[in-house]
Design a protein around this motif. Sequence first.
Motif, PDB file in Angstrom:
ATOM      1  N   ILE A  32       0.034   6.747 -41.254  1.00 11.83           N
ATOM      2  CA  ILE A  32      -0.831   5.714 -41.841  1.00 11.83           C
ATOM      3  C   ILE A  32      -0.853   5.877 -43.367  1.00 11.83           C
ATOM      4  CG2 ILE A  32      -3.003   4.458 -41.598  1.00 11.83           C
ATOM      5  CD1 ILE A  32      -3.582   6.028 -39.098  1.00 11.83           C
ATOM      6  N   LEU A  33       0.341   5.885 -43.954  1.00 10.88           N
ATOM      7  CA  LEU A  33       0.468   6.140 -45.381  1.00 10.88           C
ATOM      8  C   LEU A  33       0.394   4.870 -46.214  1.00 10.88           C
ATOM      9  CD1 LEU A  33       3.353   8.751 -45.207  1.00 10.88           C
ATOM     10  CD2 LEU A  33       0.910   9.190 -45.283  1.00 10.88           C
ATOM     11  N   THR A  34       0.538   3.708 -45.584  1.00 10.43           N
ATOM     12  CA  THR A  34       0.612   2.477 -46.370  1.00 10.43           C
ATOM     13  C   THR A  34      -0.711   2.133 -47.046  1.00 10.43           C
ATOM     14  OG1 THR A  34       0.181   1.251 -44.330  1.00 10.43           O
ATOM     15  CG2 THR A  34       2.468   1.462 -45.021  1.00 10.43           C
ATOM     16  N   LYS A  35      -1.820   2.478 -46.429  1.00  4.80           N
ATOM     17  CA  LYS A  35      -3.119   2.150 -47.032  1.00  4.80           C
ATOM     18  C   LYS A  35      -3.576   3.183 -48.051  1.00  4.80           C
ATOM     19  CE  LYS A  35      -5.261   2.291 -43.024  1.00  4.80           C
ATOM     20  NZ  LYS A  35      -6.289   2.324 -41.979  1.00  4.80           N
ATOM     21  N   LYS A  36      -2.901   4.316 -48.122  1.00  3.58           N
ATOM     22  CA  LYS A  36      -3.300   5.360 -49.070  1.00  3.58           C
ATOM     23  C   LYS A  36      -2.609   5.115 -50.411  1.00  3.58           C
ATOM     24  CE  LYS A  36      -3.992   8.393 -45.253  1.00  3.58           C
ATOM     25  NZ  LYS A  36      -3.325   9.249 -44.317  1.00  3.58           N
ATOM     26  N   SER A  37      -3.361   5.261 -51.482  1.00  2.00           N
ATOM     27  CA  SER A  37      -2.832   4.944 -52.802  1.00  2.00           C
ATOM     28  C   SER A  37      -1.838   6.014 -53.257  1.00  2.00           C
ATOM     29  CB  SER A  37      -3.972   4.836 -53.820  1.00  2.00           C
ATOM     30  OG  SER A  37      -4.550   6.100 -54.032  1.00  2.00           O
ATOM     31  N   THR A  38      -1.015   5.637 -54.198  1.00  2.23           N
ATOM     32  CA  THR A  38      -0.025   6.557 -54.757  1.00  2.23           C
ATOM     33  C   THR A  38      -0.701   7.741 -55.433  1.00  2.23           C
ATOM     34  OG1 THR A  38       1.308   4.595 -55.210  1.00  2.23           O
ATOM     35  CG2 THR A  38       2.043   6.647 -56.177  1.00  2.23           C
ATOM     36  N   LYS A  39      -1.808   7.470 -56.110  1.00  7.22           N
ATOM     37  CA  LYS A  39      -2.551   8.553 -56.770  1.00  7.22           C
ATOM     38  C   LYS A  39      -3.089   9.547 -55.749  1.00  7.22           C
ATOM     39  CE  LYS A  39      -6.534   9.364 -59.749  1.00  7.22           C
ATOM     40  NZ  LYS A  39      -7.618   8.732 -60.508  1.00  7.22           N
ATOM     41  N   ARG A  40      -3.620   9.037 -54.650  1.00  6.17           N
ATOM     42  CA  ARG A  40      -4.148   9.909 -53.600  1.00  6.17           C
ATOM     43  C   ARG A  40      -3.043  10.771 -53.001  1.00  6.17           C
ATOM     44  NH1 ARG A  40      -7.210   7.480 -48.294  1.00  6.17           N
ATOM     45  NH2 ARG A  40      -7.426   9.412 -47.147  1.00  6.17           N
ATOM     46  N   MET A  41      -1.882  10.171 -52.747  1.00  8.24           N
ATOM     47  CA  MET A  41      -0.760  10.917 -52.175  1.00  8.24           C
ATOM     48  C   MET A  41      -0.241  11.965 -53.151  1.00  8.24           C
ATOM     49  SD  MET A  41      -0.562   9.810 -49.189  1.00  8.24           S
ATOM     50  CE  MET A  41       0.941  10.590 -48.708  1.00  8.24           C
ATOM     51  N   ARG A  42      -0.239  11.636 -54.425  1.00  8.52           N
ATOM     52  CA  ARG A  42       0.220  12.573 -55.447  1.00  8.52           C
ATOM     53  C   ARG A  42      -0.687  13.798 -55.514  1.00  8.52           C
ATOM     54  NH1 ARG A  42       0.466   9.060 -59.183  1.00  8.52           N
ATOM     55  NH2 ARG A  42      -1.486   9.507 -60.231  1.00  8.52           N
ATOM     56  N   HIS A  43      -1.977  13.589 -55.392  1.00  6.50           N
ATOM     57  CA  HIS A  43      -2.915  14.711 -55.434  1.00  6.50           C
ATOM     58  C   HIS A  43      -2.847  15.565 -54.182  1.00  6.50           C
ATOM     59  CE1 HIS A  43      -4.880  14.009 -59.239  1.00  6.50           C
ATOM     60  NE2 HIS A  43      -4.969  12.706 -58.956  1.00  6.50           N
ATOM     61  N   LEU A  44      -2.395  15.002 -53.085  1.00  7.52           N
ATOM     62  CA  LEU A  44      -2.261  15.767 -51.844  1.00  7.52           C
ATOM     63  C   LEU A  44      -0.956  16.555 -51.776  1.00  7.52           C
ATOM     64  CD1 LEU A  44      -3.501  13.087 -49.291  1.00  7.52           C
ATOM     65  CD2 LEU A  44      -4.728  15.132 -50.012  1.00  7.52           C
ATOM     66  N   ARG A  45      -0.061  16.324 -52.729  1.00 11.49           N
ATOM     67  CA  ARG A  45       1.287  16.855 -52.643  1.00 11.49           C
ATOM     68  C   ARG A  45       1.373  18.377 -52.824  1.00 11.49           C
ATOM     69  NH1 ARG A  45       4.642  14.040 -56.838  1.00 11.49           N
ATOM     70  NH2 ARG A  45       4.157  12.202 -55.606  1.00 11.49           N
ATOM     71  N   GLY A  46       0.711  18.922 -53.825  1.00 14.83           N
ATOM     72  CA  GLY A  46       0.882  20.330 -54.159  1.00 14.83           C
ATOM     73  C   GLY A  46       0.117  21.259 -53.240  1.00 14.83           C
ATOM     74  N   PRO A  47       0.421  22.553 -53.291  1.00 13.06           N
ATOM     75  CA  PRO A  47      -0.309  23.514 -52.457  1.00 13.06           C
ATOM     76  C   PRO A  47      -1.737  23.702 -52.950  1.00 13.06           C
ATOM     77  CG  PRO A  47       1.224  24.664 -53.886  1.00 13.06           C
ATOM     78  CD  PRO A  47       1.467  23.203 -54.089  1.00 13.06           C
ATOM     79  N   LYS A  48      -2.623  23.950 -52.010  1.00 20.68           N
ATOM     80  CA  LYS A  48      -4.043  24.169 -52.311  1.00 20.68           C
ATOM     81  C   LYS A  48      -4.404  25.591 -51.901  1.00 20.68           C
ATOM     82  CE  LYS A  48      -4.559  19.633 -52.904  1.00 20.68           C
ATOM     83  NZ  LYS A  48      -3.207  19.272 -53.228  1.00 20.68           N
ATOM     84  N   ALA A  49      -5.498  26.086 -52.427  1.00 16.41           N
ATOM     85  CA  ALA A  49      -6.002  27.400 -52.032  1.00 16.41           C
ATOM     86  C   ALA A  49      -6.946  27.240 -50.851  1.00 16.41           C
ATOM     87  CB  ALA A  49      -6.723  28.056 -53.198  1.00 16.41           C
ATOM     88  N   LEU A  50      -6.900  28.182 -49.958  1.00 18.46           N
ATOM     89  CA  LEU A  50      -7.818  28.179 -48.828  1.00 18.46           C
ATOM     90  C   LEU A  50      -9.223  28.491 -49.341  1.00 18.46           C
ATOM     91  CD1 LEU A  50      -7.569  27.882 -45.750  1.00 18.46           C
ATOM     92  CD2 LEU A  50      -7.493  30.340 -45.605  1.00 18.46           C
ATOM     93  N   HIS A  51     -10.224  27.831 -48.801  1.00 20.13           N
ATOM     94  CA  HIS A  51     -11.599  28.031 -49.251  1.00 20.13           C
ATOM     95  C   HIS A  51     -12.031  29.477 -48.991  1.00 20.13           C
ATOM     96  CE1 HIS A  51     -15.995  27.463 -49.498  1.00 20.13           C
ATOM     97  NE2 HIS A  51     -15.655  26.498 -50.341  1.00 20.13           N
ATOM     98  N   LYS A  52     -12.850  30.017 -49.881  1.00 18.27           N
ATOM     99  CA  LYS A  52     -13.206  31.437 -49.794  1.00 18.27           C
ATOM    100  C   LYS A  52     -13.958  31.781 -48.518  1.00 18.27           C
ATOM    101  CE  LYS A  52     -17.441  31.089 -52.497  1.00 18.27           C
ATOM    102  NZ  LYS A  52     -18.179  31.602 -53.652  1.00 18.27           N
ATOM    103  N   SER A  53     -14.652  30.814 -47.928  1.00 12.96           N
ATOM    104  CA  SER A  53     -15.359  31.090 -46.680  1.00 12.96           C
ATOM    105  C   SER A  53     -14.402  31.197 -45.487  1.00 12.96           C
ATOM    106  CB  SER A  53     -16.401  30.007 -46.408  1.00 12.96           C
ATOM    107  OG  SER A  53     -15.783  28.759 -46.241  1.00 12.96           O
ATOM    108  N   ASP A  54     -13.173  30.715 -45.625  1.00  7.06           N
ATOM    109  CA  ASP A  54     -12.189  30.768 -44.546  1.00  7.06           C
ATOM    110  C   ASP A  54     -11.199  31.916 -44.689  1.00  7.06           C
ATOM    111  OD1 ASP A  54     -13.216  28.458 -43.330  1.00  7.06           O
ATOM    112  OD2 ASP A  54     -12.079  27.191 -44.714  1.00  7.06           O
TER     113      ASP A  54
END
Length: 65
Positions: A32-54
């Motif tokens: 369901i990528l068609t409704k998601k904006s390019t900016k949103r997809m760009r921000h989801l692209r890179g690796p994230k850090a796991l939250h400290k509580s997890d």
Amino acid sequence: MPKIKTNRGAAKRFKRNAAGTFKRNASHRRHILTKKSTKRMRHLRGPKALHKSDVKSAQRMIPYC
């Protein structure tokens, strides 16, 4: 004493870096990528850090990484 089994699902999702924190990929990128904006997809692209509580549960699931 026997070895502790690694949770294979967690091993595929998380990687530990040199600082001891875990990196993960962002969710909501599979379908369901068609409704998601390019900016949103760009921000989801890179690796994230796991939250400290997890982090504690991730260390328990992946003892030898």
